[in-house]
Design a protein around this motif. Structure first.
Motif, mmCIF file in Angstrom:
data_model
loop_
_atom_site.group_PDB
_atom_site.id
_atom_site.type_symbol
_atom_site.label_atom_id
_atom_site.label_comp_id
_atom_site.label_asym_id
_atom_site.label_seq_id
_atom_site.Cartn_x
_atom_site.Cartn_y
_atom_site.Cartn_z
ATOM 1 N N ASN A 91 0.836 -1.192 0.000
ATOM 2 C CA ASN A 91 0.000 0.000 0.000
ATOM 3 C C ASN A 91 0.878 1.253 0.000
ATOM 4 O OD1 ASN A 91 0.943 0.178 2.615
ATOM 5 N ND2 ASN A 91 -1.011 -0.344 3.563
ATOM 6 N N ARG A 92 0.250 2.419 -0.094
ATOM 7 C CA ARG A 92 1.000 3.675 -0.202
ATOM 8 C C ARG A 92 1.823 3.963 1.051
ATOM 9 N NH1 ARG A 92 -3.473 4.055 -3.127
ATOM 10 N NH2 ARG A 92 -3.314 5.020 -5.190
ATOM 11 N N LYS A 93 1.276 3.621 2.216
ATOM 12 C CA LYS A 93 1.986 3.874 3.464
ATOM 13 C C LYS A 93 3.294 3.084 3.494
ATOM 14 C CE LYS A 93 1.345 3.564 8.463
ATOM 15 N NZ LYS A 93 0.417 3.172 9.539
ATOM 16 N N THR A 94 3.226 1.825 3.140
ATOM 17 C CA THR A 94 4.412 0.966 3.129
ATOM 18 C C THR A 94 5.415 1.430 2.084
ATOM 19 O OG1 THR A 94 2.963 -0.859 3.747
ATOM 20 C CG2 THR A 94 5.164 -1.435 3.027
ATOM 21 N N LEU A 95 4.904 1.757 0.891
ATOM 22 C CA LEU A 95 5.791 2.211 -0.186
ATOM 23 C C LEU A 95 6.518 3.496 0.197
ATOM 24 C CD1 LEU A 95 3.534 1.514 -3.283
ATOM 25 C CD2 LEU A 95 5.743 0.453 -2.803
ATOM 26 N N ALA A 96 5.802 4.437 0.808
ATOM 27 C CA ALA A 96 6.415 5.697 1.228
ATOM 28 C C ALA A 96 7.486 5.444 2.283
ATOM 29 C CB ALA A 96 5.356 6.651 1.763
ATOM 30 N N ASP A 97 7.227 4.529 3.198
ATOM 31 C CA ASP A 97 8.191 4.189 4.240
ATOM 32 C C ASP A 97 9.454 3.574 3.629
ATOM 33 O OD1 ASP A 97 8.814 4.102 7.046
ATOM 34 O OD2 ASP A 97 8.652 1.924 6.890
ATOM 35 N N ILE A 98 9.262 2.675 2.672
ATOM 36 C CA ILE A 98 10.415 2.053 1.993
ATOM 37 C C ILE A 98 11.194 3.112 1.214
ATOM 38 C CG2 ILE A 98 11.084 0.422 0.176
ATOM 39 C CD1 ILE A 98 8.658 -1.294 1.047
ATOM 40 N N ALA A 99 10.477 4.009 0.545
ATOM 41 C CA ALA A 99 11.125 5.046 -0.269
ATOM 42 C C ALA A 99 12.012 5.952 0.580
ATOM 43 C CB ALA A 99 10.071 5.880 -0.992
ATOM 44 N N VAL A 100 11.576 6.246 1.797
ATOM 45 C CA VAL A 100 12.341 7.139 2.672
ATOM 46 C C VAL A 100 13.477 6.394 3.374
ATOM 47 C CG1 VAL A 100 12.190 8.546 4.765
ATOM 48 C CG2 VAL A 100 10.443 8.746 3.026
#
Length: 116
Positions: A91-100
């Motif tokens: 999901n977007r929350k997980t993807l954003a966390d991985i991206a950062v």
């Protein structure tokens, strides 16, 4: 019998409201009537903004994912479309966390779903 006019009960109720409005300015923290109005407004704003915060967080996640995608040569919309076609469970929350936190892993995700 003496007539009781809610002395202790009323004072406690008033003090509870005045305690809630402690940080307000002017009469909003000293006069009960003004403090009660201020309390109702502030509690209503808190209720509304708890719901707004969910949308704010989603916007932050999208911005972070977009920045990380563009760093890897893909736009956000292309990336999300490729993710949906690949049936990814992220999901977007997980993807954003991985991206950062782990840009290398995010680059691998982008390269895995990137159309050739």
């Amino acid at each position: 019998m003496a007539r009781i006019k809610m002395g202790v009960t009323k004072r406690r109720r008033h003090n509870k409201v005045l305690e809630i409005t402690k940080g307000q300015r002017a009469t909003r923290h000293t006069l009960y009537k003004r403090a009660h109005e201020a309390m109702l407004h502030s509690l209503n704003y808190a209720y509304i903004h708890r719901r707004e915060r969910k949308g704010d967080m989603r916007r932050i996640w999208i911005t972070r994912i977009n920045a990380a995608c563009r760093a890897n040569g893909l736009s956000y919309s292309q990336f999300m479309a490729a993710l949906k076609n690949g049936e990814s469970a992220l999901n977007r929350k997980t993807l954003a966390d991985i991206a950062v936190r782990n840009p290398g892993a995010f680059a691998e995700i982008v390269s895995a779903v990137k159309p050739s």
